[in-house]
Design a protein around this motif. Structure first.
Motif, mmCIF file in Angstrom:
data_model
loop_
_atom_site.group_PDB
_atom_site.id
_atom_site.type_symbol
_atom_site.label_atom_id
_atom_site.label_comp_id
_atom_site.label_asym_id
_atom_site.label_seq_id
_atom_site.Cartn_x
_atom_site.Cartn_y
_atom_site.Cartn_z
ATOM 1 N N GLY A 96 15.817 19.519 100.277
ATOM 2 C CA GLY A 96 14.774 19.805 101.246
ATOM 3 C C GLY A 96 14.895 21.202 101.822
ATOM 4 O O GLY A 96 15.215 22.172 101.143
ATOM 5 N N GLY A 97 14.670 21.310 103.127
ATOM 6 C CA GLY A 97 14.710 22.607 103.784
ATOM 7 C C GLY A 97 16.107 23.159 103.989
ATOM 8 O O GLY A 97 16.273 24.349 104.273
ATOM 9 N N SER A 98 17.136 22.335 103.821
ATOM 10 C CA SER A 98 18.513 22.783 104.027
ATOM 11 C C SER A 98 19.150 23.358 102.775
ATOM 12 O O SER A 98 20.228 23.956 102.828
ATOM 13 C CB SER A 98 19.378 21.627 104.541
ATOM 14 N N GLY A 99 18.529 23.155 101.640
ATOM 15 C CA GLY A 99 19.117 23.626 100.399
ATOM 16 C C GLY A 99 20.161 22.654 99.879
ATOM 17 O O GLY A 99 20.369 21.565 100.423
ATOM 18 N N LYS A 100 20.849 23.074 98.804
ATOM 19 C CA LYS A 100 21.815 22.167 98.180
ATOM 20 C C LYS A 100 22.868 22.974 97.427
ATOM 21 O O LYS A 100 22.600 24.076 96.946
ATOM 22 C CB LYS A 100 21.096 21.217 97.215
ATOM 23 N N GLY A 101 24.064 22.398 97.322
ATOM 24 C CA GLY A 101 25.141 23.024 96.582
ATOM 25 C C GLY A 101 25.061 22.705 95.100
ATOM 26 O O GLY A 101 24.455 21.709 94.686
ATOM 27 N N LEU A 102 25.679 23.549 94.290
ATOM 28 C CA LEU A 102 25.675 23.374 92.835
ATOM 29 C C LEU A 102 26.864 22.527 92.419
ATOM 30 O O LEU A 102 27.998 22.765 92.857
ATOM 31 C CB LEU A 102 25.736 24.743 92.151
ATOM 32 N N THR A 103 26.625 21.538 91.591
ATOM 33 C CA THR A 103 27.682 20.686 91.054
ATOM 34 C C THR A 103 27.927 21.048 89.588
ATOM 35 O O THR A 103 27.097 21.672 88.939
ATOM 36 C CB THR A 103 27.293 19.206 91.159
ATOM 37 N N GLY A 104 29.083 20.642 89.088
ATOM 38 C CA GLY A 104 29.362 20.837 87.669
ATOM 39 C C GLY A 104 30.297 21.978 87.351
ATOM 40 O O GLY A 104 30.680 22.166 86.191
ATOM 41 N N LEU A 105 30.716 22.769 88.352
ATOM 42 C CA LEU A 105 31.607 23.891 88.107
ATOM 43 C C LEU A 105 32.972 23.712 88.773
ATOM 44 O O LEU A 105 33.821 24.601 88.676
ATOM 45 C CB LEU A 105 30.981 25.201 88.603
ATOM 46 N N SER A 106 33.162 22.590 89.436
ATOM 47 C CA SER A 106 34.411 22.393 90.181
ATOM 48 C C SER A 106 35.620 22.286 89.265
ATOM 49 O O SER A 106 36.740 22.584 89.673
ATOM 50 C CB SER A 106 34.298 21.145 91.055
ATOM 51 N N GLY A 107 35.434 21.867 88.028
ATOM 52 C CA GLY A 107 36.567 21.703 87.113
ATOM 53 C C GLY A 107 36.982 22.976 86.409
ATOM 54 O O GLY A 107 37.952 22.968 85.641
ATOM 55 N N ILE A 108 36.290 24.087 86.644
ATOM 56 C CA ILE A 108 36.601 25.358 85.984
ATOM 57 C C ILE A 108 37.431 26.222 86.916
ATOM 58 O O ILE A 108 37.143 26.313 88.118
ATOM 59 C CB ILE A 108 35.311 26.093 85.582
ATOM 60 N N GLN A 142 38.785 29.164 89.032
ATOM 61 C CA GLN A 142 37.962 30.111 89.794
ATOM 62 C C GLN A 142 37.895 31.484 89.112
ATOM 63 O O GLN A 142 36.833 32.102 89.056
ATOM 64 C CB GLN A 142 38.512 30.258 91.207
ATOM 65 N N THR A 143 39.012 31.969 88.587
ATOM 66 C CA THR A 143 39.019 33.266 87.911
ATOM 67 C C THR A 143 38.169 33.229 86.652
ATOM 68 O O THR A 143 37.381 34.149 86.382
ATOM 69 C CB THR A 143 40.452 33.672 87.553
ATOM 70 N N LEU A 144 38.315 32.168 85.875
ATOM 71 C CA LEU A 144 37.520 32.024 84.661
ATOM 72 C C LEU A 144 36.042 31.891 84.999
ATOM 73 O O LEU A 144 35.179 32.473 84.329
ATOM 74 C CB LEU A 144 37.997 30.804 83.867
ATOM 75 N N ARG A 145 35.738 31.150 86.053
ATOM 76 C CA ARG A 145 34.343 30.978 86.461
ATOM 77 C C ARG A 145 33.730 32.315 86.866
ATOM 78 O O ARG A 145 32.591 32.624 86.507
ATOM 79 C CB ARG A 145 34.261 29.995 87.627
ATOM 80 N N GLY A 146 34.478 33.122 87.596
ATOM 81 C CA GLY A 146 33.976 34.433 87.977
ATOM 82 C C GLY A 146 33.722 35.319 86.775
ATOM 83 O O GLY A 146 32.714 36.039 86.720
ATOM 84 N N ALA A 147 34.631 35.275 85.786
ATOM 85 C CA ALA A 147 34.457 36.087 84.580
ATOM 86 C C ALA A 147 33.249 35.620 83.769
ATOM 87 O O ALA A 147 32.461 36.437 83.269
ATOM 88 C CB ALA A 147 35.721 36.040 83.732
ATOM 89 N N LEU A 148 33.087 34.312 83.635
ATOM 90 C CA LEU A 148 31.946 33.777 82.887
ATOM 91 C C LEU A 148 30.626 34.163 83.557
ATOM 92 O O LEU A 148 29.657 34.548 82.891
ATOM 93 C CB LEU A 148 32.060 32.259 82.766
ATOM 94 N N THR A 149 30.585 34.049 84.881
ATOM 95 C CA THR A 149 29.376 34.431 85.611
ATOM 96 C C THR A 149 29.074 35.911 85.418
ATOM 97 O O THR A 149 27.924 36.312 85.232
ATOM 98 C CB THR A 149 29.527 34.106 87.103
ATOM 99 N N TYR A 150 30.110 36.729 85.462
ATOM 100 C CA TYR A 150 29.942 38.175 85.252
ATOM 101 C C TYR A 150 29.381 38.462 83.864
ATOM 102 O O TYR A 150 28.439 39.249 83.715
ATOM 103 C CB TYR A 150 31.285 38.873 85.445
#
Length: 339
Positions: free
Chosen positions: A154-166, A168-176
């Protein structure tokens, strides 16, 4: 063979026609090397640097799409934030259904292209300033619709699921890397598109729509196709924003500020040049990083820069460079030289 035919044949034989000048070929080698260096950057610098550069790549992609739409297609839109928001929420919705968020990015781009089909039928009924205002109204309608959907927060927005198991460093590199790939894909896609028949059709429609139609160009098809491409590109950028921030809020993702950024970048860089959004994004990003701590003065300076460029450099900074040097990093025309 007549004398005139002989002279014409000799004149043609004395000319060398090519797509790219020598400077363009050298620039292409430099840009490939720069892209390789950027790809290796996660192994060379801290994650704070690459996380910041993700924003730059998103700005390049968004500005390239707006330049394609307005600079080459003549469609001045103030509502491209509609597709940024739709792409962002498409990633959220697909992640909730079990789709890996990174794999959801191309699906988000496709979703935006599908939404753009009925939207274009409505928006293309308007012309000129009415089209610009109409696209902004359409974006607001999409925002109001999303606010009323409880499943996406709704108006509050929502968080993204599905990336918690990756990690953090690898996730940042993949996003980059994905953000870098998006920036390169939008620039390269615009280049390839404009080198073909569609590019010639778009520029003819931009210069004089009636004359283009009388010359046999399908004006509606050309405009609709570039509108769909721009929507898909903005949707992919919206998805990258969501993956980078790990959440989405309707008021920020559907903000008209995104269109303001696109317009500012293209105006100072050079509208109607593929190089314009790249140069403009670098300047805008640099000013953003240097002056963000100065509060409202940061916005005042950005506005002053935009006014100066619009008044004294109507072709933007790259237009000035092109006029003085003839340099073209992405040649879409032809170079004719004497042998």
């Amino acid at each position: 063979m007549t004398i005139s035919e002989t002279l014409t044949g000799r004149a043609a034989a004395a000319l060398d026609v090519s797509r790219a000048a020598r400077s363009s070929k050298v620039a292409a080698v430099v840009m490939v090397a720069a892209a390789g260096l950027l790809a290796a950057l996660p192994f060379l610098v801290f994650s704070t640097v690459t996380d910041t550069l993700v924003n730059l790549f998103v700005l390049i992609a968004l500005a390239s799409m707006w330049n394609l739409l307005a600079g080459f297609g003549g469609l001045v839109s103030v509502g491209q934030q509609a597709y940024i928001g739709i792409g962002a929420y498409a990633v959220i919705a697909l992640a909730d259904l079990g789709v890996q968020p990174y794999l959801a990015l191309p699906l988000a781009a496709l979703t935006c292209a599908l939404f753009a089909v009925p939207t274009s039928w409505l928006a293309f009924r308007l012309r000129g300033d009415y089209f610009a205002v109409g696209t902004w109204v359409i974006a607001e309608v999409y925002r109001l619709l999303v606010v009323r959907i409880d499943s996406v927060g709704g108006g509050s927005g929502k968080g993204l699921t599905g990336l918690s198991g990756i990690d953090q460093t690898l996730r940042g590199a993949l996003t980059y890397w994905i953000a870098l790939a998006l920036a390169l894909a939008t620039i390269g896609g615009c280049y390839l598109l404009l080198r073909g028949r569609l590019g010639l059709a778009l520029m003819a429609v931009r210069d004089e729509e009636t004359a283009a139609g009388s010359a046999g160009i399908d004006v509606g098809r050309a405009k609709r196709l570039v509108y769909l491409v721009a929507a898909a590109g903005c949707g992919a950028a919206g998805g990258v924003i969501t993956v980078s921030s790990l959440s989405v809020n309707p008021d920020s993702i559907f903000s008209v500020q995104w269109s303001a950024y696109m317009i500012f970048i293209v105006v100072i860089g050079g509208i109607g040049f593929i190089e314009g959004p790249l140069l403009g994004a670098l300047i805008f990003f640099g000013l953003q990083q240097l002056l963000a701590d100065y509060g409202s003065w940061y916005l005042v300076l950005l506005g002053a820069v935009g006014i100066v460029v619009a008044l004294w450099l109507p072709g933007g900074l790259w237009g000035m460079v092109r006029g003085r040097t003839g340099l073209s990093l992405f040649p879409v025309g032809y170079h004719v030289r004497m042998r």
